[in-house]
Design a protein around this motif. Sequence first.
Motif, PDB file in Angstrom:
ATOM      1  N   TYR A  68       0.832  -1.205   0.000  1.00 42.21           N
ATOM      2  CA  TYR A  68       0.000   0.000   0.000  1.00 42.21           C
ATOM      3  C   TYR A  68       0.869   1.259   0.000  1.00 42.21           C
ATOM      4  O   TYR A  68       0.623   2.196  -0.771  1.00 42.21           O
ATOM      5  N   LEU A  69       1.890   1.295   0.866  1.00 41.82           N
ATOM      6  CA  LEU A  69       2.761   2.462   0.929  1.00 41.82           C
ATOM      7  C   LEU A  69       3.463   2.697  -0.398  1.00 41.82           C
ATOM      8  O   LEU A  69       3.582   3.840  -0.868  1.00 41.82           O
ATOM      9  N   SER A  70       3.940   1.622  -1.016  1.00 43.44           N
ATOM     10  CA  SER A  70       4.636   1.745  -2.294  1.00 43.44           C
ATOM     11  C   SER A  70       3.711   2.285  -3.377  1.00 43.44           C
ATOM     12  O   SER A  70       4.080   3.198  -4.130  1.00 43.44           O
ATOM     13  N   ALA A  71       2.503   1.743  -3.457  1.00 35.84           N
ATOM     14  CA  ALA A  71       1.558   2.193  -4.474  1.00 35.84           C
ATOM     15  C   ALA A  71       1.113   3.631  -4.232  1.00 35.84           C
ATOM     16  O   ALA A  71       1.005   4.435  -5.171  1.00 35.84           O
ATOM     17  N   TYR A  72       0.885   3.973  -2.964  1.00 33.55           N
ATOM     18  CA  TYR A  72       0.436   5.336  -2.650  1.00 33.55           C
ATOM     19  C   TYR A  72       1.536   6.353  -2.942  1.00 33.55           C
ATOM     20  O   TYR A  72       1.276   7.442  -3.460  1.00 33.55           O
ATOM     21  N   HIS A  73       2.779   6.001  -2.619  1.00 32.42           N
ATOM     22  CA  HIS A  73       3.904   6.901  -2.894  1.00 32.42           C
ATOM     23  C   HIS A  73       4.058   7.135  -4.387  1.00 32.42           C
ATOM     24  O   HIS A  73       4.318   8.266  -4.833  1.00 32.42           O
ATOM     25  N   THR A 195      -5.824  -4.056  14.993  1.00 34.69           N
ATOM     26  CA  THR A 195      -4.748  -3.082  15.216  1.00 34.69           C
ATOM     27  C   THR A 195      -4.232  -2.529  13.899  1.00 34.69           C
ATOM     28  O   THR A 195      -4.065  -1.309  13.733  1.00 34.69           O
ATOM     29  N   VAL A 196      -3.963  -3.406  12.955  1.00 34.73           N
ATOM     30  CA  VAL A 196      -3.451  -2.980  11.649  1.00 34.73           C
ATOM     31  C   VAL A 196      -4.476  -2.122  10.914  1.00 34.73           C
ATOM     32  O   VAL A 196      -4.130  -1.120  10.280  1.00 34.73           O
ATOM     33  N   ALA A 197      -5.746  -2.500  10.998  1.00 31.80           N
ATOM     34  CA  ALA A 197      -6.795  -1.725  10.337  1.00 31.80           C
ATOM     35  C   ALA A 197      -6.859  -0.304  10.888  1.00 31.80           C
ATOM     36  O   ALA A 197      -6.912   0.679  10.140  1.00 31.80           O
ATOM     37  N   TRP A 198      -6.846  -0.174  12.201  1.00 34.74           N
ATOM     38  CA  TRP A 198      -6.874   1.152  12.821  1.00 34.74           C
ATOM     39  C   TRP A 198      -5.612   1.939  12.487  1.00 34.74           C
ATOM     40  O   TRP A 198      -5.658   3.146  12.263  1.00 34.74           O
ATOM     41  N   PHE A 199      -4.469   1.265  12.466  1.00 36.14           N
ATOM     42  CA  PHE A 199      -3.202   1.938  12.156  1.00 36.14           C
ATOM     43  C   PHE A 199      -3.241   2.525  10.748  1.00 36.14           C
ATOM     44  O   PHE A 199      -2.834   3.668  10.527  1.00 36.14           O
ATOM     45  N   LEU A 200      -3.741   1.752   9.801  1.00 36.56           N
ATOM     46  CA  LEU A 200      -3.771   2.206   8.409  1.00 36.56           C
ATOM     47  C   LEU A 200      -4.788   3.318   8.203  1.00 36.56           C
ATOM     48  O   LEU A 200      -4.509   4.315   7.520  1.00 36.56           O
ATOM     49  N   ILE A 201      -5.945   3.179   8.798  1.00 42.72           N
ATOM     50  CA  ILE A 201      -6.996   4.186   8.621  1.00 42.72           C
ATOM     51  C   ILE A 201      -6.579   5.519   9.230  1.00 42.72           C
ATOM     52  O   ILE A 201      -6.861   6.585   8.666  1.00 42.72           O
ATOM     53  N   ASN A 202      -5.872   5.460  10.351  1.00 42.01           N
ATOM     54  CA  ASN A 202      -5.432   6.689  11.036  1.00 42.01           C
ATOM     55  C   ASN A 202      -3.978   7.023  10.736  1.00 42.01           C
ATOM     56  O   ASN A 202      -3.298   7.643  11.561  1.00 42.01           O
ATOM     57  N   ARG A 203      -3.484   6.656   9.562  1.00 43.54           N
ATOM     58  CA  ARG A 203      -2.057   6.800   9.270  1.00 43.54           C
ATOM     59  C   ARG A 203      -1.589   8.249   9.267  1.00 43.54           C
ATOM     60  O   ARG A 203      -0.400   8.519   9.447  1.00 43.54           O
ATOM     61  N   VAL A 204      -2.493   9.221   9.065  1.00 41.26           N
ATOM     62  CA  VAL A 204      -2.106  10.629   9.175  1.00 41.26           C
ATOM     63  C   VAL A 204      -1.580  10.932  10.570  1.00 41.26           C
ATOM     64  O   VAL A 204      -0.714  11.793  10.749  1.00 41.26           O
ATOM     65  N   ASP A 205      -2.070  10.200  11.569  1.00 39.89           N
ATOM     66  CA  ASP A 205      -1.682  10.426  12.955  1.00 39.89           C
ATOM     67  C   ASP A 205      -0.798   9.325  13.523  1.00 39.89           C
ATOM     68  O   ASP A 205      -0.359   9.423  14.674  1.00 39.89           O
ATOM     69  N   THR A 206      -0.541   8.271  12.752  1.00 47.11           N
ATOM     70  CA  THR A 206       0.290   7.178  13.251  1.00 47.11           C
ATOM     71  C   THR A 206       1.699   7.181  12.668  1.00 47.11           C
ATOM     72  O   THR A 206       2.606   6.579  13.248  1.00 47.11           O
ATOM     73  N   THR A 207       1.902   7.858  11.535  1.00 45.58           N
ATOM     74  CA  THR A 207       3.217   7.827  10.898  1.00 45.58           C
ATOM     75  C   THR A 207       3.401   9.024   9.981  1.00 45.58           C
ATOM     76  O   THR A 207       2.424   9.570   9.455  1.00 45.58           O
ATOM     77  N   ARG A 208       4.677   9.405   9.789  1.00 48.59           N
ATOM     78  CA  ARG A 208       5.015  10.474   8.852  1.00 48.59           C
ATOM     79  C   ARG A 208       5.709   9.924   7.614  1.00 48.59           C
ATOM     80  O   ARG A 208       6.363  10.665   6.879  1.00 48.59           O
TER      81      ARG A 208
END
Length: 645
Positions: A68-73, A195-208
Amino acid sequence: MAKEEGSSVEVRQRKKPKTSGSQEARAEKRSGTPVPVRAPKYVSFQRFAKIFIGCLAAVISGMMHVFYLSAYHERKFWFSNRQELEREITFQGDSAIYYSYYKDMLKAPSFERGVYELTHNNKTVSLKTINAVQQMSLYPELIASVLYQATGSNEVIEPVYFYIGIVFGLQGIYVTALFVTSWLMSGTWLAGMLTVAWFLINRVDTTRIEYSIPLRENWALPYFACQVAALTGYLKRNLNTYAERFCYLLMSASTYTFMMVWEYSHYVLFLQAVSLLLLDVFSEEQSDKTFVPHKENEHVLKFLEVKFGLNVTKNFTLNWLLCQESLQAPSQDFFLRLTQSSLLPFYILVLIICLLSMTQVIFRRMNGKSQKETVTLEDGRIGERPEIIYHVIHTLILGSLAMLMEGLKFIWTPYMCMLAAFGVCSPELWMTLLKWLRLRTVHPILLALILSMAVPTIIGLSLWKEFFPRLITELTELQEFYDPDTVELMTWIKRHAPAAAVFAGSPQLMGVIKLCTGWMVTSLPLYSDDDLLNRNENIYQIYSKRSAEDIYKILTSYKANYLIVEDAICNEMGTVRGCRVKDLLDVANGHVVCEEGDKLTYSKYGRFCHEVKINYSPYVNYFTRVYWNRSYFVYKVNTVISFQS
């Protein structure tokens, strides 16, 4: 004699079920009918299948996050269709510095020579030799460059893709470690999935990771997550010797790596040490399980004094740091986003139940009641488990600090995802709540098991329905990073500036220049070195009310040949009152009296960044404009000064 021995053996065998504390024996006594005992092979197979499926789900979750990160980038920057210079410009500020050293290592004739040039670096900052590896924690870049050349990847993949691929891979390990931690705490891998679902959905606040890939925290936090997972397993009761040793070794290795790759890791470990200390106070855990924090930096302590209102300062650097968005209190949007994804409500629910249970346990100990060796589901005492106590204390400390500094939310929010998911999927937590409610209509154990399956299922379905279409839309929309002015500036520098030239300007821009051109600069966007902080403040004086002669003396003291003025800073319209660079400079230089309604005091000099553009004496005597576009003005610092008007 043999008969008596046989009788005694037979008696002992008959007594054994009576003294057993197993649930099967108690159930048999209550019902009066024998309970079928499952074959050991069946139990072992069931346990193996559960672990295998959970591990498979954890690995798949991590891999899906990487894809997902690779495709989004790729979609966000249109990365594969960009030229090398345009790709490098996407690395902003300190991210540009880290990647530039990775490039330097690849250009070095040998690994040893590359390391020597970084540890004795005098080609980055003018008049300064630095140990860039130690000062900037460049161990990830060293390892990445070695892997790139040793694996023969230089024949099949470009350096930038290899670099960001490693960081994305670490993010996969990050979510996998969070998955495992939640699984260990709840006993079900369903908690890991949530946990992973919440992490991905809230990624604006979980990672830069989406905005600044080479940041040290993006390299470091995956190791910290692995350390937390190992610590969670280590704190669990009834752990066999081999599992305990494995957890200890993993915890030690990940802690060491975490400390090596992030210069601020010791602050996080200090907070963890406080949590473990409080765990030792509230629990009867073994005393040979704590961490030793590193010595704090002086400028950080001064910053904390001002942040907590213990001191007041007009110092530009401290006030500038206080004005950074990552060091402000979180906005209302932060809590709104977490509420919309249902993370915050369930996090608060789980936290309250665990806190109340911990309080109940503490009062039981104060009243002289002994703590049970093994806490069963029927007991409903989740607050007695040491790993739960540790995580509750740790998340409270992180959450309290995140309320003061938004940048810490990238450590705290993943913790929220893990803790909330563990709670809603844990039968023991629901059993604790049901014991307090004293329900009589339904058997509490049965209801706790139903709730631990039904609640996360409902949450998962609602998240899927609301957020999955958004994630798909993000992957299908083609975005574009467009910054032609910066591209033109870098192109001009590479074509027209002498190879020995030294550039001065804002530290963020200097990081990009170092990466894209390789030219020497006067300052860097790094804030862990006092000398670099002083340099940044001195160079920022180009946006203050100082004379041309003052600015000229500052620039020549650092052997600067070119000065770059940015319109975005000179004409800045900041959203936070008093946080514009020029405002902070006026306060530090005594050109503003804050107690009198921000009234400007007399200054016979105008703002340098404005005055130098007009091209009149004495500014033209010291500086000659050699290039400009809509965003940047480049001035050559004259070596021979002419005072003709």
